[in-house]
Design an enzyme around this catalytic site. Structure first.
Site, PDB file in Angstrom:
ATOM      1  N   GLU A   1       0.797  -1.107   0.149  1.00 13.56           N
ATOM      2  CA  GLU A   1       0.023   0.009   0.111  1.00 13.56           C
ATOM      3  C   GLU A   1       0.792   1.306  -0.146  1.00 13.56           C
ATOM      4  O   GLU A   1       1.148   1.764   1.158  1.00 13.56           O
ATOM      5  CB  GLU A   1      -0.969   0.243   1.279  1.00 13.56           C
ATOM      6  CG  GLU A   1      -1.665   1.177   1.310  1.00 13.56           C
ATOM      7  CD  GLU A   1      -2.668   1.522   2.461  1.00 13.56           C
ATOM      8  OE1 GLU A   1      -2.203   0.765   3.514  1.00 13.56           O
ATOM      9  OE2 GLU A   1      -3.695   2.085   2.383  1.00 13.56           O
TER      10      GLU A   1
ATOM     11  N   LYS B   1      -2.598  -1.814  -2.956  1.00 15.83           N
ATOM     12  CA  LYS B   1      -3.781  -1.031  -2.216  1.00 15.83           C
ATOM     13  C   LYS B   1      -3.214   0.198  -2.557  1.00 15.83           C
ATOM     14  O   LYS B   1      -2.309   0.809  -2.294  1.00 15.83           O
ATOM     15  CB  LYS B   1      -3.631  -1.267  -0.889  1.00 15.83           C
ATOM     16  CG  LYS B   1      -4.814  -0.319  -0.012  1.00 15.83           C
ATOM     17  CD  LYS B   1      -5.430  -0.962   1.232  1.00 15.83           C
ATOM     18  CE  LYS B   1      -6.104  -0.163   1.915  1.00 15.83           C
ATOM     19  NZ  LYS B   1      -6.997  -0.958   3.225  1.00 15.83           N
TER      20      LYS B   1
ATOM     21  N   SER C   1      -9.705   4.582   1.117  1.00 13.57           N
ATOM     22  CA  SER C   1     -10.623   5.810   1.076  1.00 13.57           C
ATOM     23  C   SER C   1      -9.967   6.974   1.443  1.00 13.57           C
ATOM     24  O   SER C   1     -10.290   8.104   1.020  1.00 13.57           O
ATOM     25  CB  SER C   1     -12.066   5.463   1.999  1.00 13.57           C
ATOM     26  OG  SER C   1     -11.712   5.439   3.103  1.00 13.57           O
ATOM     27  N   GLY C   2      -8.975   7.246   2.446  1.00 13.59           N
ATOM     28  CA  GLY C   2      -8.008   8.231   2.449  1.00 13.59           C
ATOM     29  C   GLY C   2      -8.584   9.280   3.166  1.00 13.59           C
ATOM     30  O   GLY C   2      -8.184  10.380   2.950  1.00 13.59           O
ATOM     31  N   GLY C   3      -9.774   9.219   3.725  1.00 12.95           N
ATOM     32  CA  GLY C   3     -10.328  10.531   4.472  1.00 12.95           C
ATOM     33  C   GLY C   3     -11.418  11.253   3.512  1.00 12.95           C
ATOM     34  O   GLY C   3     -11.981  12.432   3.626  1.00 12.95           O
TER      35      GLY C   3
ATOM     36  N   ARG D   1     -12.168   4.071   7.006  1.00  9.76           N
ATOM     37  CA  ARG D   1     -12.936   5.124   7.340  1.00  9.76           C
ATOM     38  C   ARG D   1     -14.283   5.095   6.821  1.00  9.76           C
ATOM     39  O   ARG D   1     -15.438   5.197   7.184  1.00  9.76           O
ATOM     40  CB  ARG D   1     -12.192   6.293   7.240  1.00  9.76           C
ATOM     41  CG  ARG D   1     -11.190   6.751   8.526  1.00  9.76           C
ATOM     42  CD  ARG D   1     -10.336   7.832   8.104  1.00  9.76           C
ATOM     43  NE  ARG D   1      -9.293   7.537   7.042  1.00  9.76           N
ATOM     44  CZ  ARG D   1      -8.223   8.385   6.599  1.00  9.76           C
ATOM     45  NH1 ARG D   1      -8.337   9.689   7.013  1.00  9.76           N
ATOM     46  NH2 ARG D   1      -7.470   8.080   5.740  1.00  9.76           N
TER      47      ARG D   1
HETATM   48  P1  13P Z   1      -8.821   4.455   4.609  1.00  8.20           P
HETATM   49  O1  13P Z   1      -9.984   3.563   3.924  1.00  8.20           O
HETATM   50  O2  13P Z   1      -9.408   4.973   6.077  1.00  8.20           O
HETATM   51  O3  13P Z   1      -8.193   5.436   4.107  1.00  8.20           O
HETATM   52  O4  13P Z   1      -8.097   3.434   5.353  1.00  8.20           O
HETATM   53  C1  13P Z   1      -7.294   2.351   4.504  1.00  8.20           C
HETATM   54  C2  13P Z   1      -6.326   1.797   5.188  1.00  8.20           C
HETATM   55  O5  13P Z   1      -6.049   0.559   5.241  1.00  8.20           O
HETATM   56  C3  13P Z   1      -5.011   2.832   5.319  1.00  8.20           C
HETATM   57  O6  13P Z   1      -3.939   1.896   5.505  1.00  8.20           O
END
Ligand code: 13P
Length: 601
Positions: free
Chosen positions: A449, A491, A533-535, A564
């Site tokens: 990721e 990811k 989703s990143g915020g 999130r």
């Molecule tokens: P978010 O979808 O909240 O960005 O988290 C995904 C995730 O696993 C971050 O490492």
């Protein structure tokens, strides 16, 4: 091959002590003491067994691998699959006392110097075993022999703290086995195989291994089996990878009654390869159509922040209850193929009394684990890299034993005027590749990721540019590290303008730009791509996911792996109060349904 082993023979006597306390005398402090008379009649051992240890282990392994091996000066033979003393041999005794899982040694300090006897036949290799008491005299004799027998080569197995007498071995040995790690200031001979309690390392190849101590083999016996197995298989001109694998299988399947024959090891290796091949099936299962992967792997710090904003007490019980809401949601398996957990959660219990790993597995959901240990700054820089490679192989092996089948490692990049730098991109890509390789060696599917964080004031074009550079560097490093792409998942962030940029990207723009970058920078053989989703708001993430998929077809499956955007409504509904569990699960399910619907195009 004709091998002359130089070393001492021990007789290891294993005494498994009866744990029933009435066999012990208890002192005032309650400490059990044992009146130990070695005549065997005064005391009942649960089990008594003995093996020839030290150089005899090397002898056995080499012979079982089909080499003609003898111990210099010892009349100890290998006959019909067993080590047999041809004569009364002068072996030193070591007692190994076992009570429960505890082991203690009774050994004498008077290690004998090893005597040299010139062999009568031609010798291809001299193997100086760990057990040898190397003296200047012995080295002189060996050098003398080598001067007369120019084709004979030397392998030596030493501990990381070489004695003065052992140092000349660095010059005469073409293969060195080290118990521990050879210090960097020491000149390395041709090939060095380092054996620690969990890893065998030779050149670029690392092989993990583990033996439960309750199998009753001493540490030095296990290490001797490894060294002799690697040596024996390399003599056949086999690859380092194959040799280390066979050594692992030998030590893991050997017992006091003997080591494993080469033929049997080859069969074990075949099965082991079949299991290895399976990780591509696990990757495919994780990417199975119509479902996603739930990220519920927030580290201690991240979950603390989440709880803090809602004044939820951040203790173990609340963290368990929260994870239990998500994992215990009825029919979760209809929406997700896998769940990524944080270490603590793997040991917590679901409502039905099983731990969460077993619970997920029983529901046909693959349990995964976050294995990175967070972000730290590069020296003299605001940029960050991800920690966690130390001891990773061991942790992965343990997680595999616990039932976890995939892992996640997050690297993060911020877009500013001068970041991310090429250095930060390359370094993080290298680390991701090392992590991915270690996962595959432990039969665990890696999710790599590299996240371009949404926070920032940048355009969608800048995001596209940075994301492509990161993907190029990542796949370059994965290829250099020989990571199997069919057993690896990416990811990724969506390509969009930063959160602080005044003009936010439309779903149509995000869909087009993201699809375009992925199609041009991700190899077709990859097992799949999932999005974080990143915020983004929950609706935005779902809408953008759908928009990307509208730009298909793609050579790989694509789905969501949100934290999130799947969890937030549930967390807000729960608020730390278990009266709200049902409400929280309804909110969670709503996001699961919306996102699986978004996959339909
Ligand atoms: P978010 O979808 O909240 O960005 O988290 C995904 C995730 O696993 C971050 O490492």
């Amino acid at each position: 091959m004709n091998v002359l082993i130089v070393g001492n023979i021990f007789k290891d006597v294993y005494l498994r002590l009866d744990e029933r306390l009435n066999n012990f005398e208890i002192d005032e402090q309650g400490t059990p003491w044992l009146d130990f008379a070695f005549n065997g009649s005064n005391y009942n051992f649960f089990r008594r067994s003995s093996i020839y240890g030290g150089a005899a282990i090397a002898l056995e392994v080499m012979n079982r691998f089909g080499h003609d091996a003898h111990i210099a000066g010892a009349r100890l033979g290998f006959v019909g699959g067993e080590v047999i003393p041809n004569d009364q041999i002068a072996a030193g005794y070591r007692y190994i006392l076992c009570r429960g899982n505890k082991i203690a040694y009774l050994t004498s300090n008077d290690r004998k110097d090893t005597v040299w006897a010139n062999p009568n036949e031609a010798i291809d290799w001299i193997y100086i075993d760990h057990s040898a008491g190397v003296t200047p005299e012995l080295i002189r004799e060996i050098k003398n022999f080598l001067s007369m027998s120019s084709h004979t080569r030397v392998a030596a197995y030493v501990s990381e703290n070489l004695t003065e007498a052992e140092k000349p071995l660095l010059d005469i040995a073409s293969m060195l086995f080290v118990d521990g790690k050879l210090s960097h200031d020491i000149k390395r001979p041709g090939s060095v195989c380092e054996i620690s309690d969990s890893e065998i390392v030779l050149g670029e190849v690392t092989q993990t291994w583990r033996v439960e101590r309750t199998d009753l083999m001493t540490r030095s016996t296990t290490h001797s089996i490894i060294a002799a197995s690697v040596f024996s298989y390399l003599l056949y001109g086999k690859s380092v990878r194959e040799a280390l694998k066979l050594a692992k299988l030998n030590v893991e399947n050997s017992s006091l009654s003997g080591t494993i024959s080469l033929e049997k090891l080859k069969n074990l290796a075949k099965n082991y390869d079949d299991v290895e091949a399976d990780i591509s099936l696990v990757a495919a299962q994780l990417m199975a159509t119509g479902k996603g992967i739930l990220a519920a792997d927030e580290s201690g710090g991240s979950i603390h922040k989440k709880f803090e904003q809602l004044n939820i007490l951040d203790d173990e019980a609340h963290r368990r209850d929260y994870r239990n809401i998500l994992i215990g949601t009825p029919e979760l398996e209809r929406y997700v193929n896998g769940v990524i957990l944080f270490d603590e959660t793997t040991r917590q219990m679901s409502d039905d009394g099983r731990d969460f790993v077993a619970y997920l597995t029983a529901h046909g959901i693959i349990p995964g684990i976050k294995v990175d240990q967070g972000l730290v700054n590069f020296a003299d820089s605001n940029e960050k890299y991800t920690e966690g490679l130390d001891g990773l192989s061991k942790r992965l092996d343990d997680y595999y034993q616990q039932g976890l089948r995939f892992a996640k490692w997050r690297a993060a990049f911020e877009i500013t005027n001068d970041t991310p730098s090429e250095m930060a991109i390359t370094k993080n890509a290298e680390i991701l590749a090392k992590y991915a390789k270690a996962c595959q060696q432990a039969n665990i599917v890696p999710i790599v990721e590299p996240e371009v964080v949404y926070d920032g004031n940048y355009t969608i074009e800048q995001c596209a540019d940075v994301t492509s550079k990161i993907l190029d560097a990542l796949f370059d490093e994965l290829s250099k590290a020989n990571v199997r792409l069919d057993s690896c998942i990416l990811k990724c962030n969506m390509v969009l303008a930063g959160k602080q940029y005044p003009i936010q990207s439309t779903a149509e723009e995000v869909g087009r730009a993201t699809a375009n970058i992925l199609k041009t920078h991700v190899p077709e053989t990859l097992a799949g791509i999932v999005f974080l989703s990143g915020g983004q708001t929950v609706e935005q993430a779902t809408e953008n996911l759908h928009a990307v998929l509208l730009n298909g077809p793609f050579p790989w499956p694509i789905t969501f792996s949100f934290a999130r955007a799947l969890q937030d409504p549930a967390l807000f509904a729960w608020k730390g109060d278990n009266e709200n569990i049902d409400k929280a699960r309804v909110a969670f399910k709503e996001r699961l349904i919306a996102n699986t619907d978004a996959l339909k195009v």
